[in-house]
Design a protein around this motif. Structure first.
Motif, mmCIF file in Angstrom:
data_model
loop_
_atom_site.group_PDB
_atom_site.id
_atom_site.type_symbol
_atom_site.label_atom_id
_atom_site.label_comp_id
_atom_site.label_asym_id
_atom_site.label_seq_id
_atom_site.Cartn_x
_atom_site.Cartn_y
_atom_site.Cartn_z
ATOM 1 N N GLU A 51 1.455 -7.334 1.393
ATOM 2 C CA GLU A 51 -0.293 -7.609 1.311
ATOM 3 C C GLU A 51 0.030 -8.230 2.142
ATOM 4 N N PHE A 52 -0.290 -8.304 3.081
ATOM 5 C CA PHE A 52 -1.221 -8.584 4.677
ATOM 6 C C PHE A 52 -2.966 -9.269 3.514
ATOM 7 N N ILE A 53 -3.034 -10.608 3.949
ATOM 8 C CA ILE A 53 -4.646 -10.683 3.908
ATOM 9 C C ILE A 53 -5.581 -12.470 4.965
ATOM 10 N N TYR A 54 -6.049 -11.284 5.433
ATOM 11 C CA TYR A 54 -6.399 -11.987 6.670
ATOM 12 C C TYR A 54 -7.723 -11.304 6.517
ATOM 13 N N LYS A 55 -8.846 -12.880 6.681
ATOM 14 C CA LYS A 55 -10.789 -13.692 6.298
ATOM 15 C C LYS A 55 -10.946 -13.128 5.619
ATOM 16 N N GLY A 56 -9.650 -13.064 4.130
ATOM 17 C CA GLY A 56 -10.411 -12.527 3.267
ATOM 18 C C GLY A 56 -10.087 -11.403 2.298
ATOM 19 N N LYS A 57 -9.408 -10.348 3.525
ATOM 20 C CA LYS A 57 -9.484 -8.669 3.503
ATOM 21 C C LYS A 57 -8.099 -8.379 3.476
ATOM 22 N N LYS A 58 -8.024 -8.091 2.422
ATOM 23 C CA LYS A 58 -6.697 -6.926 2.500
ATOM 24 C C LYS A 58 -6.117 -5.900 2.487
ATOM 25 N N ILE A 59 -4.611 -5.373 3.225
ATOM 26 C CA ILE A 59 -4.594 -4.757 4.475
ATOM 27 C C ILE A 59 -3.326 -4.338 3.208
ATOM 28 N N LEU A 60 -3.170 -3.595 3.117
ATOM 29 C CA LEU A 60 -1.812 -2.751 2.067
ATOM 30 C C LEU A 60 -1.201 -2.054 2.435
ATOM 31 N N PHE A 61 0.673 -1.905 2.798
ATOM 32 C CA PHE A 61 1.654 -1.515 3.495
ATOM 33 C C PHE A 61 2.294 -0.843 2.133
ATOM 34 N N THR A 62 2.314 0.757 1.689
ATOM 35 C CA THR A 62 3.284 0.703 0.443
ATOM 36 C C THR A 62 4.187 0.733 0.521
ATOM 37 N N GLY A 63 5.047 1.200 1.403
ATOM 38 C CA GLY A 63 6.062 1.483 1.420
ATOM 39 C C GLY A 63 6.554 2.642 0.775
ATOM 40 N N ASP A 64 7.826 2.886 0.341
ATOM 41 C CA ASP A 64 8.085 4.126 -0.879
ATOM 42 C C ASP A 64 7.290 3.269 -2.397
ATOM 43 N N LEU A 65 6.608 3.967 -2.671
ATOM 44 C CA LEU A 65 6.188 4.300 -4.176
ATOM 45 C C LEU A 65 7.209 4.357 -5.645
ATOM 46 N N GLY A 66 7.709 3.626 -6.248
ATOM 47 C CA GLY A 66 8.741 4.102 -7.330
ATOM 48 C C GLY A 66 7.838 4.978 -8.581
ATOM 49 N N ASN A 67 8.637 5.781 -8.970
ATOM 50 C CA ASN A 67 8.261 6.616 -10.285
ATOM 51 C C ASN A 67 8.239 6.253 -11.334
ATOM 52 N N SER A 68 8.015 4.914 -11.732
ATOM 53 C CA SER A 68 7.599 4.243 -12.747
ATOM 54 C C SER A 68 7.095 5.201 -14.356
ATOM 55 N N LYS A 123 6.778 8.359 -6.706
ATOM 56 C CA LYS A 123 5.485 8.851 -7.220
ATOM 57 C C LYS A 123 5.068 10.207 -6.854
ATOM 58 N N ASP A 124 4.242 10.817 -8.273
ATOM 59 C CA ASP A 124 4.029 11.862 -7.455
ATOM 60 C C ASP A 124 3.144 12.069 -7.576
ATOM 61 N N SER A 125 2.657 13.238 -7.188
ATOM 62 C CA SER A 125 1.168 13.304 -6.746
ATOM 63 C C SER A 125 0.071 13.022 -7.619
ATOM 64 N N ASN A 126 0.336 13.076 -8.506
ATOM 65 C CA ASN A 126 -0.576 11.754 -9.864
ATOM 66 C C ASN A 126 -0.691 10.822 -10.002
ATOM 67 N N GLY A 127 1.303 10.308 -9.280
ATOM 68 C CA GLY A 127 0.854 8.893 -9.318
ATOM 69 C C GLY A 127 -0.398 8.610 -7.808
ATOM 70 N N LEU A 128 0.574 8.622 -6.643
ATOM 71 C CA LEU A 128 -0.005 8.651 -5.959
ATOM 72 C C LEU A 128 -1.814 8.959 -5.797
ATOM 73 N N PHE A 129 -2.163 9.194 -6.883
ATOM 74 C CA PHE A 129 -3.530 8.991 -7.010
ATOM 75 C C PHE A 129 -4.202 8.025 -7.740
#
Ligand SMILES: [Zn+2]
Length: 454
Positions: A163-180, A397-403
């Motif tokens: 999670e990058f924060i630049y001038k108060g704005k957030k840019i997020l690179f997820t990598g892989d997201l777990g099937n929690s 994560k599956d399609s619903n999880g990503l959504f």
């Protein structure tokens, strides 16, 4: 120029693997992941064309997690003159050691692309001299206007969103997201207020089966195999799936849900990685920590034999039944599991249990699809063993999880870039985000650049 940043999609587009993103902001050149592109082989030839940037000019490489499709080209980056720093979470740094050495051991035998000069021990070791590791949420200041922190992705031990924060704005690179929820890890952290999102889409177009009954199904497969006095073989990925499986078996054995029987953990890499899991038990979820606090030995229980040496591995064939053998690789495309398949598949009393994704063209996929005869090491082998698949242990994560993940940030997000998925999967998710959330979503192509405005 300081109101504009640029992302170039150098890898991890149009395919699940090969993650490599260049993020240029202020005067910094930052990479997110440096992974191998993998198809049926450990590495595609496309990995060996030069990077589309000057490696010597990169300031920082961020690593989301220790899977090879996110770390596998670090030695190549070093070989090409990378002088910057590498940042990750603490478990990711620890897990990368055995993962990279294992891959380097295989690739360095290939002289065709000078891989013997790239995948040297020196290049692997050089990475760790530049590598600084952090806790989740620790704030790292890159410039007075740009800060960054790691958020828990819940995918494998140490996996992080960046999670990058630049001038108060957030840019997020997820990598892989777990099937929690995962048996071992905390759930993927909920992230809100994101402005620009770069997200994975492995299962962008598919939903998983229910996870609720995965442990009961596992118990049933083991019991049926026990009654038949057979051997149960489980091809398993070395990182995370192996440890999850040990954790589940530990629980089943110690709570007497399954009888005590010999369980052979026959993967040198998985055994090494499990030792690292033991050092990071405070990164497990609360339930797992509580359960393990009652247990004197982590990932060890009656009947378990870890077979590091190949002589020990060979003795598994003759060990009395019923028994269980866990070995890599997860898709039966190499590793010790192949020898066990040759020996155990022809017997109707035996079982092969598949718990992970089996890519098209792999031995695992053929067996899963019910092929009655396979070719292993120059021999035809009849498949008479029971073939069972349990999909509830998927790590993504599956399609619903990503959504749902994107839904949490729908009020602020300006653009979503969908990457790390097959084209069909990425496009399906793009369309779903556009149609249902009205979000500007795109599936960039390899080499595309986009500008972000602040
Ligand atoms: Zn991964």
């Amino acid at each position: 120029m300081s109101n504009v940043a640029k992302i170039t999609f150098c890898g991890g587009t149009g395919s699940v693997t090969g993650a490599n993103f260049l993020f240029e902001i202020e005067d910094k050149k930052i990479l997110i992941d440096c992974g191998l592109t993998q198809g049926l082989d450990l590495a595609d030839d496309t990995n060996w064309i030069p990077f589309p940037y000057n490696s010597a000019e990169i300031d920082i490489l961020f690593i989301t997690h220790a899977h090879i499709d996110h770390i596998g080209r670090i030695p190549k980056l070093i070989h090409e003159g990378f002088k910057g720093m590498i940042y990750s979470t603490k478990p990711t740094r620890a897990l990368t050691g055995p993962m990279l050495l294992d891959t380097a051991g295989i690739l360095s035998k290939n002289k065709q692309f000078s891989l013997d000069k790239i995948y040297t021990e020196e290049n692997v070791n050089a990475a760790f001299l530049k590598w600084v590791s952090y806790e989740y949420h620790e704030k790292i200041e890159i410039t007075p206007e740009l800060t960054v922190s790691f958020k828990n992705a819940g995918h494998i031990l140490g996996s992080a969103m960046i999670e990058f924060i630049y001038k108060g704005k957030k840019i997020l690179f997820t990598g892989d997201l777990g099937n929690s929820p995962s048996p071992l890890l905390p759930d993927t952290e909920k992230i809100t207020d994101v402005d620009y999102l770069i997200m994975e889409s492995v299962y962008g177009d598919r939903n998983h089966e229910s996870r609720d009954d995965r442990k009961i199904l596992l118990e049933r497969v083991i019991e049926e195999n026990y009654k038949r006095k057979g051997t149960l073989i489980i091809p398993t990925f070395s990182l995370e799936r192996s440890q999850e499986l040990l954790f589940e078996l530990n629980n089943l054995v110690e709570n007497k849900h399954i009888p005590v029987m010999p369980i052979f953990f026959d993967s040198p890499l998985a055994i090494r990685l499990t030792e690292i899991f033991k050092q990071f038990r405070n990164y497990f979820n609360e339930t797992a920590q509580k359960e393990l606090s009652k247990d004197k030995y982590l990932f060890d229980f009656p009947g378990l034999h870890s077979t590091l040496q190949s002589e020990d591995s060979k003795m598994i064939n003759d060990a009395p039944n019923p028994k269980i053998v866990i070995a890599g690789s997860g898709m039966s495309s190499g590793g010790r599991i192949v020898h066990h398949e040759k020996h155990f598949l022809p017997d109707t009393n035996n079982t092969i249990l598949l718990t992970g994704y089996q890519a098209l063209g792999t031995m695992g996929r053929l067996i899963q699809e019910g092929v009655k005869r396979v070719h292993i090491g120059g021999e035809d082998v009849d498949v008479r063993a029971h073939v069972v698949t349990i999909l509830g242990y998927s790590g993504h994560k599956d399609s619903n999880g990503l959504f749902n993940f994107v839904e949490d940030m729908q009020d602020t997000v300006k653009k979503v870039f969908v990457v790390m998925g097959e084209p069909k999967s990425a496009m399906f998710l793009v369309q779903r985000l556009r149609d249902n959330l009205g979000i500007e979503a795109y599936a960039p192509l390899k080499g595309d650049s986009v500008l972000l405005y602040f």
